[in-house]
Scaffold this active site. Structure first.
Site, PDB file in Angstrom:
ATOM      1  N   LYS A   8      24.201  17.904   4.008  1.00  0.00           N
ATOM      2  CA  LYS A   8      24.010  16.926   5.178  1.00  0.00           C
ATOM      3  C   LYS A   8      24.698  17.015   6.518  1.00  0.00           C
ATOM      4  CE  LYS A   8      25.106  13.006   4.015  1.00  0.00           C
ATOM      5  NZ  LYS A   8      26.262  12.707   5.025  1.00  0.00           N
ATOM      6  N   GLU A  24      23.579   9.073   7.397  1.00  0.00           N
ATOM      7  CA  GLU A  24      23.672   8.297   6.254  1.00  0.00           C
ATOM      8  C   GLU A  24      22.499   7.093   6.823  1.00  0.00           C
ATOM      9  OE1 GLU A  24      24.723   9.080   3.660  1.00  0.00           O
ATOM     10  OE2 GLU A  24      26.896   9.608   3.554  1.00  0.00           O
ATOM     11  N   GLN A  53      19.202   7.957  -2.120  1.00  0.00           N
ATOM     12  CA  GLN A  53      20.487   7.581  -2.250  1.00  0.00           C
ATOM     13  C   GLN A  53      20.982   5.999  -1.687  1.00  0.00           C
ATOM     14  OE1 GLN A  53      23.898  10.544  -2.684  1.00  0.00           O
ATOM     15  NE2 GLN A  53      22.191  11.853  -1.816  1.00  0.00           N
ATOM     16  N   ARG A  73      26.266  13.407  -8.978  1.00  0.00           N
ATOM     17  CA  ARG A  73      27.845  13.616  -8.838  1.00  0.00           C
ATOM     18  C   ARG A  73      28.358  14.897  -9.628  1.00  0.00           C
ATOM     19  NH1 ARG A  73      27.580  12.562  -4.558  1.00  0.00           N
ATOM     20  NH2 ARG A  73      25.410  12.123  -5.081  1.00  0.00           N
TER      21      ARG A  73
END
Length: 693
Positions: free
Chosen positions: A32, A211, A241, A592
């Site tokens: 990203k 974000e 997310q 993760r």
């Protein structure tokens, strides 16, 4: 522009996308930040003036790193790009235009932090002549913030509204702005002042957002105004997310953006972090959410990988043994402690894993948090217990004499300490003799009466589990936290309930009368605090909540305590919206992991001092893949035990010994004479495994 060649097909498509609104749906680990910085660099190389580019993100660290990367790609003239956090961008606007607002501000205003804000709220309560005991300053400051940002429509009580008005008046009279003001006043200037609105709508040719899934209502409105004319809004984020609803992030902003701007969409779903077993589990889990503005399926070139391990332990302690033994096995295979993370839903769940790490001598850190026994509320409760146990302990007396607040100021405590020194007695004993203003003296005498009453309660007790309910009720500590009415306060109450479990287990571990057991328990806790971790060494297992590790990655991840009612929590089960956010939290946890993922739960768990039957979290079933049997066969029953036959141990009282056998959770250990054979719970904190000499 050779850096364009390093982008994959979807990333390149986003970077060279012609003008117009674009939503880049960037899945976990899909590059990203690289895409966003490449887009800024590409615009500059296409002739857009750097000062006509605005990029906003959420942390100062991210803003600095992105700016440096753009400069490295295009040269020093990229310094002129407006690359800020939302609040820093607001500050830039307000320094230039705040005097236009009708509140009397000058461009030289000062920005205050959260603690300054709470101090002002406290002063306003006093200035209004209200009883400070009737209000929680922290809770009020939180309410004021919710009201200012339109997340709360009105105050429930007229006193709260008076305090809010007093707070705002104080800020304006003293040329102060809080963090909410930085965004609210910026939006007001952009919406209500046509000249300023036009200046920034035409001053930037491109607006980019990092974000995007974390933006709140006010931030989205600011972006909407800025992009209204040129429509060149490039937003990057992953709705899957979006896990900060409790901080105000508005999950629906992604849908609003697609609708309001009729934006195109490019999906980044090539993952550069995880093997495909892990990604398949993540995809399967998140597909259960109905409210998803964008669908995507993560895949990587990193191979199918090692199967995910699903483990059911008989009890909470056996779950920790399993995790410890698996970590030891990974270390033997060449992993380092740094490669490993243990993730749980809330901080109170760290304690069992901390205890096991200490016992096994595994270095660890609480990432983004502090050790269980170092948390303020836990230390406060233990300080109370120490004062009740021995009222001559001045150090602990000073810690709690004004917690919760009892109108006993620092000056009064200082005078009391001096008096105790003159008389050669403890501060507790000196209360009767000290000369203070009536309010402080009365409060001290009330405190003394309360401690004596609690001491009488302790004298009647037979078991340690009886301590916490009486203590928290009589001291008013739990009520103080409830009055704060914040998410943080709920976590702190959970930690105190977890301390209840510590004492309940102490009844099993320690022998003797009540005070004998209590002193052994307090000694053990003191040792744990000192034993914590060696902070100079940087090779540690990370213990953390999911929220604390968003954006990080680890070779091996243990998702622990995956039980209904804990994760997802009871509150989430009442609301589809909250349950979907919890599922996104689990999705963040799974993604993760780079190579190894373990999902564990226990059939029996002590929760707040009570043994509860545990049912596996729905997130295990929803993400579960049909896995082949693991290739390795353990040489010992690592699934259930921390100790095994033949292990050498050291006991605080009995000294060195050897494990003869293990049955259930009880180890039979042979010690040197005169102690001989003893049967002890293998999880007993006085036993530590030692390496053979």
């Amino acid at each position: 522009m050779n850096w364009l060649a390093t982008l994959n097909e979807s990333q390149l498509e986003a970077v060279i996308h012609p003008n117009g609104p674009l939503f880049v749906v960037a899945g976990a680990g899909t590059g990203k930040t690289r895409t966003l910085t490449a887009k800024i660099a590409y615009l500059i190389m296409q002739g857009v003036e750097p000062k006509r580019i605005l990029a906003v993100t959420f942390t100062n660290k991210a803003a600095r790193e992105m700016k440096q990367r753009v400069i490295d790609m295009t040269g020093p003239h990229a310094m002129d790009v407006w690359l800020y956090t939302f609040h820093a961008f607001g500050l830039q606007i307000l320094r230039r235009h705040i005097q236009e607002l009708p509140y009397g501000y000058k461009p030289s205003f000062t920005v205050i932090d959260e603690d300054d804000g709470k101090k002002i709220v406290s002063d306003v309560i006093k200035s209004l002549g209200l009883d400070t005991k009737m209000f929680s300053v922290k809770s009020l400051k939180n309410l004021i913030s919710l009201f200012k940002s339109n997340r709360m429509e009105e105050f429930e009580r007229s006193e709260e509204e008076k305090i809010y008005k007093g707070y705002q008046t104080y800020l304006r009279e003293n040329q102060l702005l809080d963090f909410d003001d930085l965004l609210i006043y910026t939006l007001e200037l952009l919406e209500e002042y046509p000249r300023i609105k036009l200046k920034y709508q035409t001053g930037f040719d491109h607006v980019l957002v990092d974000e995007f899934q974390d933006t709140d209502v006010i931030q989205y409105k600011i972006l909407k105004v800025l992009g209204e004319v040129h429509k060149n809004l490039f937003v990057v984020g992953d709705p899957d997310q979006s896990i900060y609803g409790f901080r105000g992030a508005n999950y629906n902003n992604s849908k609003y953006f697609l609708k309001d701007f009729n934006a195109e969409e490019i999906i980044l779903d090539k993952n550069y972090r995880s093997t495909n077993f892990i990604l398949k589990a993540a995809n399967k889990l998140i597909a259960k959410n109905f409210n998803r503005p964008s669908q995507k399926n993560l895949e990587s070139d990193l191979g199918i990988g090692t199967p995910i391990v699903y483990h059911t332990a008989q009890s909470d302690y056996q779950e920790t043994f399993y995790v410890i033994n698996e970590i030891n096995r990974l270390i033997m295979q060449g992993y380092t402690y740094n490669d490993v993370a243990i993730l749980y839903r809330n901080n109170a769940l760290s304690r069992l894993f901390e205890d096991a790490m200490i016992k096994e001598g595994i270095p660890y850190i609480i990432y983004g948090g502090i050790s269980f026994y170092e948390r303020k509320e836990v230390k406060d409760a233990l300080a109370y217990i120490r004062v009740i146990n021995d009222c001559n302990q001045d150090f602990y007396f000073k810690r709690v004499v004004n917690v919760p607040k009892r109108s006993i100021g620092l000056k009064s405590i200082q005078v009391l300490e001096e008096k105790a020194g003159q008389l050669g007695v403890s501060m507790f004993e000196a209360i009767d003799y000290v000369d203070l203003r009536p309010q402080a003296k009365s409060a001290l005498l009330d405190f003394k009466k309360m401690i004596i009453s609690l001491k009488e309660d302790f004298d009647e007790m037979e078991d340690l589990y009886q301590i916490m309910p009486v203590l928290m009720s009589k001291t008013g500590y739990t009520q103080m936290l409830k009055d704060e009415n914040t998410e943080q306060a709920e976590y702190r109450i959970d930690n105190l309930k977890e301390l209840q479990s510590v004492f309940t287990r102490g009844d099993v571990y320690y022998e003797g009368f009540f005070y004998e057991k209590l002193n052994q328990q307090l000694d053990q806790i003191a040792l744990y605090s000192d034993l914590d971790q060696d902070v100079t060494e940087d090779n540690h297992v990370k213990l953390a909540t999911y929220h604390q590790v968003k954006g990080l990655e680890f070779k091996a991840v243990f998702m622990v305590v995956l039980e209904e009612g804990i994760f997802p929590g009871d509150r989430a089960l009442m609301s589809t919206y909250e349950l979907e956010e919890e599922r996104r939290v689990a999705y963040v946890g799974i993604t993760r992991a780079k190579e190894r993922l373990y999902m564990t739960h226990a059939e029996r768990r002590m929760v707040y001092g009570q043994i509860k039957i545990g049912y596996p979290s729905r997130f295990i079933k929803e993400s579960r893949l049909d896995m082949p049997e693991p290739k390795y066969k353990p040489t010992y029953d690592y699934e259930s035990h921390l100790l095994k036959t033949g292990d050498h141990v050291d006991h605080q009282v009995f000294g060195k010994g050897v494990v003869v056998s293990i049955e259930g959770e009880v180890a039979t250990i042979a010690f040197a004479m005169p102690h001989g054979i003893k049967q002890i719970l293998e999880s007993h904190p006085s036993i530590k495994k030692i390496k053979k000499q």
